[in-house]
Design an enzyme around this catalytic site. Structure first.
Site, PDB file in Angstrom:
ATOM      1  CB  ALA A  75      27.148  30.192  27.565  1.00 60.00           C
ATOM      2  CD  GLU A 108      16.551  20.529  21.974  1.00 62.16           C
ATOM      3  OE1 GLU A 108      16.129  19.429  21.573  1.00 62.16           O
ATOM      4  OE2 GLU A 108      17.583  20.665  22.660  1.00 62.16           O
ATOM      5  CG  ASN A 113      19.346  33.391  21.511  1.00 58.06           C
ATOM      6  OD1 ASN A 113      19.934  34.260  20.874  1.00 58.06           O
ATOM      7  ND2 ASN A 113      19.933  32.679  22.463  1.00 58.06           N
ATOM      8  CE1 TYR A 120      24.202  27.803  18.381  1.00 54.34           C
ATOM      9  CE2 TYR A 120      21.841  28.085  18.548  1.00 54.34           C
ATOM     10  CZ  TYR A 120      23.081  28.004  19.154  1.00 54.34           C
ATOM     11  OH  TYR A 120      23.195  28.124  20.507  1.00 54.34           O
TER      12      TYR A 120
END
Length: 150
Positions: A75, A108, A113, A120
């Site tokens: 985050a 995961e 999102n 990613y």
């Protein structure tokens, strides 16, 4: 961003700032106790933070077990999103995994999102499956994403 950023190993004194980022980032945040356990008790866990002018602005948790690495959480503080800090953290975690002899890394991500999924994919992750009702707060499915490190 004009500030100098540094990525380093997380220490106990970082927990409060990391926890604040958790609260701002996730609908089901980890507790301070969980973060402290990961840092001090989980032998497989590695946590890194990105710092700007003495302030923690992002972090990433990683488990490395034998040849497998797992991103547990990543985050960036909302005030610093969109500045490629998440990408830098993720690339650092991938490099750390390689140094620890992991052959693949997984994570995961919520199916909703799309911003995280794009990040990613940019770093080389591909979708490998779905975990049905993975998230406890709303039963949302998670995409399983992975990348080979060899």
């Amino acid at each position: 961003m004009d500030h100098k950023l540094s990525i380093r190993k997380m220490i106990k004194e970082d927990i409060e700032q990391v926890y604040q980022i958790e609260l701002l980032s996730f609908s089901a945040p980890w507790s301070k106790e969980s973060l402290l356990y990961e840092l001090e008790q989980n032998l497989f866990a590695k946590y890194i933070v990105v710092e700007s002018e003495g302030k923690i602005i992002g972090y990433c948790g990683l488990w490395v077990i034998m040849e497998d690495a797992q991103i547990t959480n990543i985050a960036v503080h909302p005030d610093y999103r969109g500045l490629n800090i998440g990408e830098s953290l993720l690339k650092f975690a991938v490099q750390l995994s390689k140094e620890m002899k992991a052959k693949r890394i997984t994570l995961e991500v919520r199916v909703s999102n799309h911003v995280a999924q794009s990040l990613y994919k940019k770093v080389g992750f591909v979708t490998g499956g779905i975990r049905k009702r993975y998230y406890t707060d709303n039963q949302e499915d998670a995409l399983i994403m992975w990348v080979n490190l060899e």
